[in-house]
Design a protein around this motif. Sequence first.
Motif, mmCIF file in Angstrom:
data_model
loop_
_atom_site.group_PDB
_atom_site.id
_atom_site.type_symbol
_atom_site.label_atom_id
_atom_site.label_comp_id
_atom_site.label_asym_id
_atom_site.label_seq_id
_atom_site.Cartn_x
_atom_site.Cartn_y
_atom_site.Cartn_z
ATOM 1 N N GLY A 158 -5.098 -37.113 139.404
ATOM 2 C CA GLY A 158 -4.977 -35.787 138.816
ATOM 3 C C GLY A 158 -6.085 -34.855 139.284
ATOM 4 N N ALA A 159 -7.331 -35.294 139.158
ATOM 5 C CA ALA A 159 -8.457 -34.437 139.527
ATOM 6 C C ALA A 159 -8.402 -34.084 141.012
ATOM 7 N N ALA A 173 -1.061 -32.518 133.721
ATOM 8 C CA ALA A 173 -1.219 -33.935 133.355
ATOM 9 C C ALA A 173 -0.392 -34.297 132.121
ATOM 10 N N HIS A 205 -0.681 -29.972 139.367
ATOM 11 C CA HIS A 205 -0.626 -31.379 139.727
ATOM 12 C C HIS A 205 0.196 -32.123 138.681
ATOM 13 N N THR A 238 -4.057 -25.749 130.960
ATOM 14 C CA THR A 238 -3.288 -26.985 130.728
ATOM 15 C C THR A 238 -2.143 -26.687 129.764
ATOM 16 N N HIS A 269 0.912 -41.394 137.645
ATOM 17 C CA HIS A 269 0.427 -42.334 136.638
ATOM 18 C C HIS A 269 0.318 -41.446 135.398
ATOM 19 N N LYS A 270 0.632 -41.931 134.260
ATOM 20 C CA LYS A 270 0.802 -41.181 133.023
ATOM 21 C C LYS A 270 2.282 -40.827 132.870
ATOM 22 N N HIS A 320 -2.449 -44.557 132.494
ATOM 23 C CA HIS A 320 -3.663 -44.038 133.120
ATOM 24 C C HIS A 320 -4.706 -45.143 133.234
ATOM 25 N N SER A 325 -4.017 -37.895 125.841
ATOM 26 C CA SER A 325 -4.102 -37.253 127.151
ATOM 27 C C SER A 325 -3.988 -38.253 128.312
ATOM 28 N N THR A 341 -12.177 -32.089 133.943
ATOM 29 C CA THR A 341 -11.977 -32.025 135.396
ATOM 30 C C THR A 341 -11.695 -30.602 135.875
ATOM 31 N N ASN A 392 0.525 -35.901 137.186
ATOM 32 C CA ASN A 392 -0.035 -37.255 137.203
ATOM 33 C C ASN A 392 1.130 -38.236 137.230
ATOM 34 N N HIS A 434 -9.466 -29.917 130.033
ATOM 35 C CA HIS A 434 -9.974 -31.221 130.457
ATOM 36 C C HIS A 434 -11.209 -30.972 131.324
HETATM 37 C C1 LIG Z 1 -5.815 -37.313 132.980
HETATM 38 C C2 LIG Z 1 -6.018 -35.838 133.063
HETATM 39 C C3 LIG Z 1 -6.590 -35.250 134.209
HETATM 40 C C4 LIG Z 1 -7.180 -36.043 135.355
HETATM 41 O O1 LIG Z 1 -6.343 -36.979 135.926
HETATM 42 P P1 LIG Z 1 -6.976 -38.228 136.745
HETATM 43 O O2 LIG Z 1 -5.806 -38.888 137.365
HETATM 44 O O3 LIG Z 1 -7.699 -39.055 135.742
HETATM 45 O O4 LIG Z 1 -7.906 -37.658 137.772
HETATM 46 C C5 LIG Z 1 -6.694 -33.882 134.246
HETATM 47 N N1 LIG Z 1 -6.283 -33.121 133.213
HETATM 48 C C6 LIG Z 1 -5.750 -33.647 132.084
HETATM 49 C C7 LIG Z 1 -5.301 -32.742 130.970
HETATM 50 C C8 LIG Z 1 -5.606 -35.023 131.977
HETATM 51 O O5 LIG Z 1 -5.088 -35.557 130.862
#
Ligand SMILES: *Cc1c(COP(=O)(O)O)cnc(C)c1O
Length: 515
Positions: free
Chosen positions: A161-162, A272, A292, A241, A296-297, A303, A100, A196, A294, A194
């Motif tokens: 992401g959050a 993400a 959203h 997700t 990054h990722k 990450h 993830s 978050t 990410n 997740h």
């Molecule tokens: C990494 C991730 C997030 C949160 O992203 P951050 O950039 O760490 O805030 C949310 N949902 C999923 C499924 C993720 O893998």
Amino acid sequence: MSMNSTGRPTRANDAPSNEVDNLKNAALLPNEPLLFEIGDIDHCGVDLPDVKIDSEYLSGFEREGSLDLPGLSEPECLRHYVRLSRLNMSIDAGIYPLGSCTMKHNPRLNEKMARLSGFADIHPLQPVSSVQGALEMIEELAFWLMELTNTDAVSMSPKAGAHGELCGMMAIKAALEAKGQGYRSIVLVPESAHGTNPATAAFLGYKVRSIPANDDGTVDVSAVIDALEENAENVAAIMLTNPNTCGLFEPDVIKIADAIHQAGAYFYCDGANFNAIMGLVCPGDLGIDAMHINLHKTFSTPHGGGGPGAGPVVLSEALAPFAPVPFIKKDGADLSLIEHVDDSQSFGRLTAFHGQIGMFTRSLSFMLSHGKDGITQAAYDAVLNANYIKARLEKVFTAPFGNQPCMHEILFDETFLDGTGVSTLDFAKAMIDEGFHPMTMYFPLVVKGAMLIEPTESESKKSLDYFCDKMLELANDAIAGNAERFTQAPKYAPLSRLDETLAARQPKLKWIKGD
Ligand SMILES: *Cc1c(COP(=O)(O)O)cnc(C)c1O
């Protein structure tokens, strides 16, 4: 000198840090003391002139004692940080299969672009006329994000992401309020979400209603429909997700989107895991209202590695008017940053400045250097690599949802360790001794002792085989009864099992001499 199992020299764990002689080459010492412990207040790395300050300026607030700053020369200081950096596990040092998190290789071209001074050295308060190139770069990235997702708008402000989740859910909240439906108080969140997701919903004052998973790890559509019927008119949104955190594509995502929209609610998609489907699936076509990404990722930068993140949020036509300020406006060749809009439905300002320029640059560089064919190939390779690991490991490891191919990550549970006295945690610690960063553990919560492995597209077959060979060797050793190798691990790390709970509950944030 002892050697670890990959043949690297190591030292016994018990060399106490206060015995470290820092004048020697300490590169391989396991414990690096603090700067304060190495340096002392009697030395100073630079020549400072004596300053005479008229005490009138300080109105009696002159410092009386010493500042207790550690004095070190530049090389001493540099060596401290280089030694620390050698204690880091990183994607540049080996496979980092943290599920993830998409710990992919960060192409150096992207780093080079991010360091161009027109991007790296600008200040957010510079006149807009002097940062036209940077704004154009952000606009171009925004265009490609909308193109890849088939959506109508994107907010570039969120810093992770959050934070993107917060942005998207604030747009949903504003849209509901504009319709006079601010009373909708429930957000549906699948069990495999997740952490978050429920946190974001709760932060905005929503009640979280959990949606159970099917036996195959996907979201139960009938449970979504039941929840909508039970709470008629009261559901604000679902946060789903896709691909989900079991590494599976939600096959009923369109049915779920339709049911949500029919109930007058919105569909927030946690994107993400976009790395698995980029260039192949447009989330806008699946009926999402906000998602959203990410950066990054998905688009360079693993990450948590290499500094900040960025979590732009794409929005559907219905939510576009509620996007936050600032945003970029193009007028012919002129680009301006719109900070205030009178009479707008925007929910306001989310962050002080407009996103993370370094992440934007790396991501656009990733996209342009890969092109459409390269982006889709990366997604295919990420999925192929995860399925390769699945195929090799599932002979010994137990994959609870393994009767179907996975997407970018493969989920195992700890059933194969039953009766061995070894837990998922012990197994992960033993992986450290083999030179790997462990996979994601105990997440998602839907299976017992989860082990979530995401290799990303960066790994060659050779490195996947090396990883699989070691994982199978460990698993077979655990099953053969060699529990000690696991329960005593890690043996070769600078420090072994730390009390992470204590560290989180009682963090020591201040260095006190002699403490
Ligand atoms: C990494 C991730 C997030 C949160 O992203 P951050 O950039 O760490 O805030 C949310 N949902 C999923 C499924 C993720 O893998």
